[in-house]
Design a protein around this motif. Structure first.
Motif, PDB file in Angstrom:
ATOM      1  N   ASP A 120      11.195  -7.591  -5.986  1.00 16.87           N
ATOM      2  CA  ASP A 120      11.674  -8.994  -6.582  1.00 16.87           C
ATOM      3  C   ASP A 120       9.855  -9.384  -7.202  1.00 16.87           C
ATOM      4  O   ASP A 120      10.265 -10.416  -7.907  1.00 16.87           O
ATOM      5  CB  ASP A 120      12.894  -9.803  -5.802  1.00 16.87           C
ATOM      6  N   PHE A 121       9.306  -9.407  -6.485  1.00 12.59           N
ATOM      7  CA  PHE A 121       7.849  -9.861  -6.863  1.00 12.59           C
ATOM      8  C   PHE A 121       7.804  -9.073  -7.937  1.00 12.59           C
ATOM      9  O   PHE A 121       7.376  -8.246  -8.445  1.00 12.59           O
ATOM     10  CB  PHE A 121       6.874 -10.141  -5.811  1.00 12.59           C
ATOM     11  N   THR A 122       6.502  -9.897  -8.723  1.00  5.18           N
ATOM     12  CA  THR A 122       5.170  -9.258  -9.898  1.00  5.18           C
ATOM     13  C   THR A 122       4.027  -8.515  -9.281  1.00  5.18           C
ATOM     14  O   THR A 122       4.346  -8.223  -8.278  1.00  5.18           O
ATOM     15  CB  THR A 122       5.274 -10.616 -10.982  1.00  5.18           C
ATOM     16  N   GLY A 123       3.819  -8.014 -10.542  1.00  8.85           N
ATOM     17  CA  GLY A 123       3.442  -7.087  -9.428  1.00  8.85           C
ATOM     18  C   GLY A 123       1.985  -7.477  -9.476  1.00  8.85           C
ATOM     19  O   GLY A 123       1.195  -7.179  -8.720  1.00  8.85           O
ATOM     20  N   ARG A 124       1.613  -8.783 -10.099  1.00  7.70           N
ATOM     21  CA  ARG A 124       0.334 -10.110  -9.634  1.00  7.70           C
ATOM     22  C   ARG A 124       0.527 -10.610  -8.436  1.00  7.70           C
ATOM     23  O   ARG A 124      -0.141 -10.416  -7.617  1.00  7.70           O
ATOM     24  CB  ARG A 124       0.607 -10.979 -10.887  1.00  7.70           C
ATOM     25  N   GLU A 125       1.713 -10.549  -7.822  1.00  6.91           N
ATOM     26  CA  GLU A 125       2.345 -11.092  -6.391  1.00  6.91           C
ATOM     27  C   GLU A 125       2.458  -9.663  -6.075  1.00  6.91           C
ATOM     28  O   GLU A 125       1.793 -10.523  -4.136  1.00  6.91           O
ATOM     29  CB  GLU A 125       3.409 -11.789  -6.381  1.00  6.91           C
ATOM     30  N   PRO A 161       8.707  -7.844 -12.643  1.00  9.73           N
ATOM     31  CA  PRO A 161       9.069  -7.854 -11.155  1.00  9.73           C
ATOM     32  C   PRO A 161       8.551  -5.881 -11.263  1.00  9.73           C
ATOM     33  O   PRO A 161       9.414  -5.406 -11.754  1.00  9.73           O
ATOM     34  CB  PRO A 161      10.503  -7.853 -11.610  1.00  9.73           C
ATOM     35  N   ALA A 162       8.174  -5.646 -10.057  1.00 11.57           N
ATOM     36  CA  ALA A 162       7.876  -4.111  -9.688  1.00 11.57           C
ATOM     37  C   ALA A 162       9.165  -3.740  -9.407  1.00 11.57           C
ATOM     38  O   ALA A 162       9.053  -1.993  -9.609  1.00 11.57           O
ATOM     39  CB  ALA A 162       7.163  -4.499  -7.510  1.00 11.57           C
ATOM     40  N   MET A 169       3.741   4.365 -11.849  1.00 13.16           N
ATOM     41  CA  MET A 169       3.623   2.804 -12.186  1.00 13.16           C
ATOM     42  C   MET A 169       3.594   1.963 -10.217  1.00 13.16           C
ATOM     43  O   MET A 169       2.152   1.253 -10.172  1.00 13.16           O
ATOM     44  CB  MET A 169       4.361   1.807 -13.210  1.00 13.16           C
ATOM     45  N   TYR A 170       4.184   2.211  -9.602  1.00 10.99           N
ATOM     46  CA  TYR A 170       4.333   1.643  -8.743  1.00 10.99           C
ATOM     47  C   TYR A 170       2.914   1.917  -7.575  1.00 10.99           C
ATOM     48  O   TYR A 170       2.541   1.014  -7.481  1.00 10.99           O
ATOM     49  CB  TYR A 170       5.902   1.637  -8.020  1.00 10.99           C
ATOM     50  N   LEU A 171       2.832   3.606  -7.884  1.00 12.16           N
ATOM     51  CA  LEU A 171       2.340   4.204  -6.648  1.00 12.16           C
ATOM     52  C   LEU A 171       0.586   3.331  -7.430  1.00 12.16           C
ATOM     53  O   LEU A 171      -0.253   3.537  -6.193  1.00 12.16           O
ATOM     54  CB  LEU A 171       2.680   5.283  -6.902  1.00 12.16           C
ATOM     55  N   ARG A 172       0.573   4.074  -8.800  1.00 11.65           N
ATOM     56  CA  ARG A 172      -0.932   3.929  -8.884  1.00 11.65           C
ATOM     57  C   ARG A 172      -1.295   2.083  -8.697  1.00 11.65           C
ATOM     58  O   ARG A 172      -2.235   2.199  -8.626  1.00 11.65           O
ATOM     59  CB  ARG A 172      -0.648   3.575 -10.584  1.00 11.65           C
ATOM     60  N   LEU A 173      -0.439   1.327  -8.600  1.00 16.07           N
ATOM     61  CA  LEU A 173      -1.048   0.324  -8.125  1.00 16.07           C
ATOM     62  C   LEU A 173      -1.671  -0.173  -6.874  1.00 16.07           C
ATOM     63  O   LEU A 173      -1.719  -0.877  -6.023  1.00 16.07           O
ATOM     64  CB  LEU A 173       0.130  -1.339  -9.012  1.00 16.07           C
ATOM     65  N   ALA A 174      -0.217   0.619  -6.303  1.00 12.20           N
ATOM     66  CA  ALA A 174      -0.703   0.724  -4.584  1.00 12.20           C
ATOM     67  C   ALA A 174      -1.639   0.948  -4.218  1.00 12.20           C
ATOM     68  O   ALA A 174      -2.433   0.769  -3.308  1.00 12.20           O
ATOM     69  CB  ALA A 174       0.656   1.002  -4.099  1.00 12.20           C
ATOM     70  N   PHE A 175      -2.623   2.591  -4.794  1.00 11.06           N
ATOM     71  CA  PHE A 175      -3.466   2.583  -4.917  1.00 11.06           C
ATOM     72  C   PHE A 175      -4.965   2.223  -4.941  1.00 11.06           C
ATOM     73  O   PHE A 175      -5.435   2.117  -4.297  1.00 11.06           O
ATOM     74  CB  PHE A 175      -3.291   4.108  -5.309  1.00 11.06           C
ATOM     75  N   SER A 176      -4.458   1.299  -6.249  1.00 13.04           N
ATOM     76  CA  SER A 176      -5.581   0.825  -6.646  1.00 13.04           C
ATOM     77  C   SER A 176      -5.801  -0.429  -5.859  1.00 13.04           C
ATOM     78  O   SER A 176      -7.002  -0.716  -5.015  1.00 13.04           O
ATOM     79  CB  SER A 176      -4.949   0.086  -8.183  1.00 13.04           C
TER      80      SER A 176
END
Length: 389
Positions: A120-125, A161-162, A169-176
């Motif tokens: 429920d959080f945004t990518g930024r959060e 929101p995630a 996309m989810y995994l790319r941001l987590a890896f970054s």
């Protein structure tokens, strides 16, 4: 196709040294899990008692090895061999049942990417949340935020929101976020499953940068090509036991030799010519056996790319047959024809075949096939292909 010849001797044990000379050191490590099995119950048993059985499984069984500082170490093995368990012990997210795991340095673990994300959080959060879980101060995350977002190529979606992200996309941001930490030791578990081809190249470039900075990397992958290209050394785990440790090429060769043994045994049990199988043709002539042979004439079912392969076709002619043709074809497991030839194409067709038994031997000097599973077929027909025997 398979690779490398058999060689079953284990590599030499790790060299001795002080604990501080290693980034990671495992000493006689045992990790056990208790698995509960609940038997099917009658209605009466449901009310009176439960029949629950359990067993203890050794995910790791007295494993010892060291990872020197600045080294990229690959861990290979089949599913269930203990690779991921080893990384969890090094990361500190799991504790050994017995033995000692010593880690000298700050660890960043690229294991269960996105485990700290909230849908429920945004990518930024989530960047700030995941960074905090990894021990990064808020100020540091703010300084690296743009780099994190640009690396993940998520600028357009960072405030969504995630839960609206695709899995990639989810995994790319987590890896970054994970690689933005400045660790001494990086643990990587099958990172090449993350994202598309372009992002995987970014991952490789970041890993190469870590290597150039003399970071210690422990890398788990089923891709032996990736292990060979990235790693300075390797460890082979098999059902929780250490089978080999040493140079990358040597350990992967041992592992492949063992895999080839298993595959050879499986194929030899499945292969062979079933005389009672469904047949077609006029039956004036019959193929009675088909064998695949190595260059030395031994029966074989796994080959290295570029090996010599011999195909022996045994037959019976029930009457005199004019200009008989024997052929073979090799198909990929998905049905694509990769190779085919026959005695007519090679100008080896006899004028006549007398009644009785005989054999035809086809020599393939160089088997230029890529790794994979293949099927070989044999045929026996007349020159005009108007009659299949």
């Amino acid at each position: 196709m398979a690779t490398q010849d058999k060689e079953k001797k284990a590599c030499k044990p790790p060299v001795s040294g002080t604990a501080q000379s290693f980034a990671v050191s495992l000493r006689d490590v045992v990790k056990q899990y208790r698995v509960r099995h609940e038997k099917g119950r009658t209605l009466k048993e449901t009310f009176l008692r439960q029949r629950i059985y359990s067993e203890t499984i050794n995910a790791l069984d007295h494993v010892s090895f060291d990872v020197p500082r600045g080294m990229t170490m690959g861990i290979i093995g089949s599913n269930g061999s203990g690779k991921s368990t080893t990384l969890k012990l090094i990361a500190g997210t799991s504790k050994p049942t017995s033995g000692e795991v010593q880690v000298n340095g700050r660890v960043s673990a690229l294991l269960e990417l996105g485990a700290g994300f909230h849908p429920d959080f945004t990518g930024r959060e989530n960047v700030f949340l995941d960074g905090a879980i990894m021990g990064l101060p808020k100020k540091v995350i703010e300084e690296r935020f743009d780099e994190i977002v640009d690396f993940a190529d998520m600028r357009e979606f960072i405030d969504a929101p995630a839960k609206t992200y695709s899995s990639g996309m989810y995994l790319r941001l987590a890896f970054s976020v994970a690689v933005s930490v400045d660790p001494d030791i990086i643990l990587i578990d099958e990172v090449f499953a993350v994202g598309d081809e372009a992002f995987q190249r970014k991952c490789l470039e970041r890993i190469d940068r870590f290597k150039s900075e003399d970071k210690t990397i422990v890398f788990v992958s089923h891709s032996l090509d990736a292990v060979r290209s990235l790693c300075d050394g390797a460890v082979w785990l098999d059902q929780g036991r250490l089978r080999a440790q040493g140079s990358t090429d040597k350990v992967t060769d041992y592992y492949l030799a063992a895999v080839n043994d298993l595959e050879e045994n499986r194929l030899s049990a499945e292969a062979g010519y079933d005389k009672n199988e469904q047949r077609w043709g006029t039956r004036r002539g019959e193929i009675t056996a088909v064998e695949l042979l190595a260059a030395d004439g031994r029966q074989r079912y796994t080959y290295n790319t570029g090996d010599t392969m011999k195909v022996r076709i045994e037959y019976t002619a029930k009457e005199r047959l004019g200009e008989p043709v024997f052929g073979t074809s090799i198909h990929r497991s998905d049905g694509v024809l990769c190779f085919g030839t026959n005695t007519s194409e090679d100008d080896q067709t006899p004028d006549w075949l007398e009644p009785g038994e005989g054999e035809v031997l086809l020599d393939i000097d160089k088997l230029n096939l890529l790794p994979g599973d293949y099927y070989l077929s044999a045929s026996f027909h007349n020159l005009e292909q108007s009659e299949t025997y």
